[in-house]
Every structure is written in C-alpha cells, then in structure tokens.
Design an enzyme around this catalytic site. Structure first.
Site: not given
Ligand code: ATP
Length: 322
Positions: A33, A36, A191, A235, A265, A301
């Site tokens: 992480a 990244n 998150s 997400g 990340d 990643d």
């Molecule tokens: P991971 O641990 O898998 O990296 P996370 O929970 O830390 O996930 P997410 O909230 O899934 O992070 O994603 C971070 C950001 O990426 C979101 O706030 C959003 O702006 C962007 N993002 C995530 N999924 C999508 C998607 N399907 N389409 C467009 N943007 C996305």
C-alpha cells in the site's frame, strides 16, 4: 527534505489470470500500500522517499529496482536472515480477486524504530502511514506509533490510511492499536466501513443513527481529537471529507472498472499530491477521485497511474469534454 515520506512492507505479488488451483502463468509485480502511494505521488512530480526492509534475495532486489525506476528514493535495510514477503493475487472470477499472503516473519515485517528514525532524519513535508504496518509485528507496530508521534512533534503533516486487512488481524485488535494513533494524525483516511476502527460512536450509540449520521458522529469525534481532515473513500460512490469548516463530497469519475486493487492507494496519492500543491480540500478530493479512476480502469495495483500531464485525461471525462 522530501515532499512525501512513507514506509511499510512491499512484497512481490504473483498475479494469476484465472483460478490459482488451475495453475498456469503468474506475472510478477510489486505490491504494498505504501509503495503504491509512493509511486503515485512520484509520478505526479513530487519528491518521494520510501523506507522498508527487504530480504537479500532477487525478490527484494526487484522491489528496490522497480521503486527506483519510478523515481522513488529508497531507504532500505537488507535483512540477510529473512525472505522478502510474497503474495498471490488470484483472479478467481472477472469480478473477484483474492489475496493469499506468504509474509508472516518476512524481512519487511521487521521494520523497526531505528529504520523509521533514519528515514525521518532526512525530513519530509508529509509522512504517510498505513494501519497495515501495525499488523506486521510488535516492532513494526512500535515503529509506526513512534513515527507518528515524532513527526507530529516536528510539525510534519501526518497522514494515516486505516487500510484494515482482515487476513492480518481482527477488527478489535486493529481498533486497540489504531484509535490511539489518531491524536498524532492530521489527515485520517478510511473506507466508509473503517471509520469505527479509529473512532468510537457518540454516547447513545450509533444504532439509532442512519449511516450518514453515524459517519458524521465518528468524524466529529476524530476532529475533536485534533484530526484536521477525515477523508472517507466510498468506492464507486466517490469520496468525502469532514473538516472543521464543513463537509465536502466528490463523485467518482465514471470509468470502466477492470481492476479495483490499488484504488484506495491511488486516491490517497492524488489527495496528498494536491495537498502538497496547496490545493484546497475540494481540489484534493478531485485529484484523489481522478487517481482512483485511473487505478480501477487499468490493470495492476499502480502500473496504470498517470503522470502529471496525463491527469487531465480523466479529469476531462468527468466534465464531459472529449
Ligand atoms: P482498495 O483497498 O481496494 O484500494 P479502498 O476502499 O481503499 O479500496 P475505494 O473507496 O474502493 O478504496 O476507492 C478509492 C477511490 O477510487 C474512490 O473514492 C473513488 O474515487 C475511486 N473508485 C473506486 N472504485 C471506482 C469505480 N468503480 N469507478 C470509478 N472510481 C472508483
């Protein structure tokens, strides 16, 4: 001093194209992480340093080479008695990836207070930490707490991504270690389902509150403990920030999602890059969501993350331009 310093465990990730039980070819990548985030911020043109421990094996050398080739300054220690951590990332179905770790007792897990001290001596504007480090070993946990405390005392902006990993520890274990770190944290990134690992619900309990009110209660508690920005990743629904000046939201950029690993990340890299540029909270969120969109719509990643010039490619999509 560098713009951004981060430290943690990076591993060799072996990616499959299908079910691991069926065998076949695996592609070797660097995973971690913190690295990244380091690559994401470096690609946007900032000076970045990553500290960590690798084994005296080709896996470790590969990690160092990859980071250096991305322009990340590497402050590593070589542990000649342990191996570099490895993980498999299985593409089980088109929509489902699974991680399998071979990192217990790895070189990276021996990250210590001395390692962190050396890295901090060089100075940094922002120190980025993740909760993963606290789950690696007692010494890494102590190193994380020490770094947050020292950096905060020296006026370095401390960013902490909760980054809960259920394969490494339980939510209760994480909460006990991570909640106390909040008082040294300026920018808390989580998150939407991780906020309760660093904050407690207001008296009266969150059970009677809606999700939104519960999030606000948790964020307010963190702001009350001295956190200046509580950043919530949602997400495909984008991201939001709670600050003393109010709350800001940004929608996700509409893209075709092919690989969500690393989205968080990437978002963090964008958010911190905009912070380093002196952008306001709305600008930080905007760059974060653009970076997240790059991560989900490209394979790997971090491989698909943009250079500064390329940021506009997806920012334009968001505003409907071609
Ligand atoms: P991971 O641990 O898998 O990296 P996370 O929970 O830390 O996930 P997410 O909230 O899934 O992070 O994603 C971070 C950001 O990426 C979101 O706030 C959003 O702006 C962007 N993002 C995530 N999924 C999508 C998607 N399907 N389409 C467009 N943007 C996305």
């Amino acid at each position: 001093a560098v713009d951004l310093l981060t430290f943690g465990e990076s591993m060799v990730s072996l990616r499959s194209a299908g079910p691991l039980s069926a065998g076949g070819s695996l592609a070797m990548h660097v995973a971690g992480a913190e690295s990244n985030v380091a690559v994401g911020v470096a690609r946007l043109g900032h000076s970045v340093s990553w500290a960590g421990v690798v084994g005296a094996d080709p896996h470790g050398e590969y990690i160092l080479r990859q980071l250096r080739s991305e322009g990340v300054q590497v402050q590593h220690r070589l542990d000649t008695t342990r191996s570099t951590g490895v993980m498999f990332l299985e593409q089980r179905t088109a929509d489902l990836t699974r991680a399998f770790y071979y990192r217990a007792g790895s070189a990276g897990s021996t990250l210590s207070r001395d390692d962190v001290d050396l890295a901090l001596n060089a100075g940094a504007r922002v120190l980025h930490l993740t909760g993963i480090t606290a789950a690696l070993s007692p010494e890494a946990r102590a190193a994380l707490a020490y770094a947050a405390e020292r950096a905060a005392a020296e006026g370095v902006v401390v960013s902490l991504d909760v980054n809960y990993r259920s394969k490494l520890w339980t939510r209760d274990e994480a909460r006990a270690v991570l909640a106390p770190l909040a008082r040294h944290t300026d920018i808390l990134i989580a998150s939407d389902d991780e906020l309760d690992l660093v904050a407690s619900a207001a008296p009266g309990g969150s059970g009677s509150l809606g999700n939104d009110d519960a999030e606000t209660a948790l964020a307010d508690e963190l702001l009350g403990r001295g956190v200046s920005e509580v950043v919530v990743k949602r997400g495909a629904h984008g991201a939001g920030v709670h600050t003393a000046a109010g709350r800001f939201e940004a929608p996700a950029v509409t893209v075709t999602s092919i690989d969500t690993v690393g989205a968080g990340d990437a978002f963090t890299a964008g958010y911190l890059s905009a912070l380093l540029d002196g952008e306001d909270v709305a600008g930080r969120l905007q760059r974060g969501t653009v970076m997240g969109a790059f991560a989900v719509s490209t394979a790997g990643d971090w491989e698909g993350l943009p250079s500064r010039d390329e940021l506009v490619l997806l920012a334009a999509t968001q505003s409907g331009a071609t």
